[in-house]
Design an enzyme around this catalytic site. Structure first.
Site, PDB file in Angstrom:
ATOM      1  N   LYS A 126     -19.314  35.230  -7.852  1.00 45.52           N
ATOM      2  CA  LYS A 126     -18.669  34.784  -6.609  1.00 45.52           C
ATOM      3  C   LYS A 126     -17.273  35.389  -6.595  1.00 45.52           C
ATOM      4  O   LYS A 126     -16.690  35.638  -7.645  1.00 45.52           O
ATOM      5  CB  LYS A 126     -18.571  33.248  -6.575  1.00 45.52           C
ATOM      6  CG  LYS A 126     -18.366  32.674  -5.207  1.00 45.52           C
ATOM      7  CD  LYS A 126     -19.679  32.439  -4.460  1.00 45.52           C
ATOM      8  CE  LYS A 126     -19.442  32.026  -3.029  1.00 45.52           C
ATOM      9  NZ  LYS A 126     -20.681  31.657  -2.343  1.00 45.52           N
ATOM     10  N   ASP A 166     -19.434  34.520   2.783  1.00 42.84           N
ATOM     11  CA  ASP A 166     -19.326  33.070   2.557  1.00 42.84           C
ATOM     12  C   ASP A 166     -18.299  32.602   3.586  1.00 42.84           C
ATOM     13  O   ASP A 166     -18.085  33.293   4.602  1.00 42.84           O
ATOM     14  CB  ASP A 166     -18.892  32.767   1.105  1.00 42.84           C
ATOM     15  CG  ASP A 166     -18.997  31.280   0.754  1.00 42.84           C
ATOM     16  OD1 ASP A 166     -20.107  30.782   0.590  1.00 42.84           O
ATOM     17  OD2 ASP A 166     -17.945  30.590   0.676  1.00 42.84           O
TER      18      ASP A 166
END
Ligand code: NDP
Length: 453
Positions: A126, A166
């Site tokens: 991430k 995201d």
């Protein structure tokens, strides 16, 4: 928790004390997986869990960029490469002022288990930045994305690490970053997912997280002989995940009465129908407006601004059958959970990552309602990113129907894996344990096979 789990958590807490979200995510997995470690001493001896909580690599860098007025700005960029035991690192990029290392470590840790559940070969990662795209011009966002990718490009690649979107990173940002990667590396390759359809993107990728979450909820309902027909649903957020969650609920015969952003929420007892959803999508994706404008346009709706002095979010007190938190982490606290249970909610499927606090999760699990943790129910997004990677490698594009069918099949398979793992380890119906255990087993076996790395 067993003695081993308590000792383990004490050590993790001591090492990561400033990272509450990361500790929260780890504690949940450890609680679920203690029973696995008791049955599999080989995992304990090889210190699988101890290795899983240490990222394989963390990259942190400066992102300088210039505003339209000539002012120089400096943001912080990150990529957390958490675990590559079952495939290249894979996970989104988040651009939001709240981004810090602890938040990205929590998201990367969750991603490892989620990606394992998808049945596809993807490790977990991430990244992102504390940059806030809100209120910035397209030119400013482009300059930021180009500067961010100028550093990130050294660390990623189609067989190494494949980021996606995201919060705050949608098609526009992916486009700017892909363009800069291609320019610097002189390669047209599947290094990012969520690309535009004309340049390597997959049909259904924008829809996938929301659609997948509703498919997962449909499986939970079907397991109890029920369906969405006639169900009233709460959705929070109004971004990518929220929008396509609403769309799929409508497809399956349910009604949605709420949507929100960080400034407040709307309650529309008449339901967000397709025309209203089209307006909401235009409002958020094109005009980049606020959810309050929905209530200005539709008199059937009321708007309630966010009140930080309250100990709960009134959105979660609206009477309903199902809830789809689709905004951000820890958006449902213990009081919210109590309100939801008191007002009829019997199904919660998380579109966001870790939107429920540990107290809320316990309330849902103890009451025995259908509760799907995000790492299972929102895995459709990364699963479809995996399908985008496959199409890029094969240099072909599947039809909308083909991708949607595969997505639905993957969500059914994740549901089944959760049910089977929960049964096998003695907690039938507990999707939290099921998701954590099923996700853990595959990664743990791969780590054991690959030796001490
Ligand atoms: P978007 O940026 O498209 O939308 C985010 C929405 O959540 C916006 O409505 C935003 O409101 C709201 N929001 C963000 N932060 C806060 C906050 N601190 N408090 C209240 N509201 C907030 O993001 P996505 O829809 O892509 O992501 C939503 C969630 O889903 C995140 O948890 C993400 O990690 C998760 N997720 C996303 C996937 C994807 O494929 N995109 C895949 C799996 C999970 P505002 O506009 O005011 O900021």
């Amino acid at each position: 928790m067993s003695g081993y789990a308590t000792e383990f958590m004490d050590a993790v807490r001591a090492k990561n004390s400033g990272e509450p979200e990361f500790l929260q995510a780890v504690a949940e997995v450890v609680e679920s997986c203690s029973v696995v470690l008791d049955r599999h001493p080989e995992f304990r001896d090889a210190k699988i869990l101890e290795r899983m909580v240490e990222p394989e690599r963390v990259i942190m860098f400066r992102v300088p960029w210039q505003g339209d007025d000539g002012e120089v700005h400096v943001n912080r960029g990150f990529r957390v490469e958490m675990n590559s035991a079952i495939g290249p690192y894979k996970g989104g990029l988040r651009f939001h002022p709240s981004v810090n290392l602890g938040i990205l470590k929590f998201l990367a840790f969750e991603q490892v288990f989620k990606n394992s559940l998808t049945t596809l070969p993807m490790g977990g990662g991430k990244g992102g930045s504390d940059f806030d795209p809100k209120g910035k011009s397209d030119a400013e966002v482009m300059r930021f994305c180009q500067s961010f990718m100028t550093e990130l490009q050294r660390h990623i690649g189609p067989d190494t690490d494949v980021p996606a979107g995201d919060i705050g990173v949608g098609g526009r940002e992916i486009g700017f970053m892909f363009g800069q990667y291609k320019r610097l590396r002189n390669e047209f390759t599947g290094v990012l997912t969520g690309k535009g359809l004309d340049w390597g993107g997959s049909l259904i990728r924008p829809e996938a997280t929301g659609y997948g979450c509703v498919y997962f909820a449909a499986e939970m309902l079907a397991a109890r002989g029920d369906s969405f027909e006639g169900k009233t649903c709460l959705v929070s957020g109004s971004g990518n995940v929220a929008q396509y969650t609403i769309e799929k609920i409508l497809d399956l015969g349910g009604a949605v009465v709420t949507a929100s952003d960080s400034s407040g929420f709307i309650h529309d007892p008449a339901g967000i129908d397709r025309a209203k959803l089209a307006y909401l999508m235009e409002l958020k994706n094109v005009k980049r407006g606020r959810i309050s404008e929905y209530a200005d346009k539709y008199p059937s709706a009321t708007y309630t601004p966010t009140d930080p002095s309250l100990d709960h979010n009134p959105l979660w007190a609206v009477p309903a059958d199902c809830a789809f938190p689709s905004a951000t982490q820890n958006e449902i606290n213990a009081v919210d959970a109590k309100n939801m249970l008191a007002n009829g909610v019997s199904l919660v499927a998380e579109g966001a990552n870790m939107p429920s606090s540990p107290e809320a999760v316990h309330a849902f699990v103890e009451t025995g309602i259908m509760y799907a943790p995000g790492k299972a129910s929102n895995a459709g997004g990364v699963a479809t990113s995996g399908l985008e990677m496959s199409q890029n490698s094969m240099r072909l594009s599947w039809s909308r129907e083909e991708v949607d069918t595969r997505l639905r099949g993957i969500m059914q398979s994740i549901h089944q894996s959760c049910v089977d793992a929960a049964d096998e380890y003695g907690t039938p119906g507990n999707y939290v344990n099921g998701a954590n255990i099923a996700g853990f087993m595959k990664v743990a076996r791969a780590m054991l096979a690959q030796g001490l790395v």
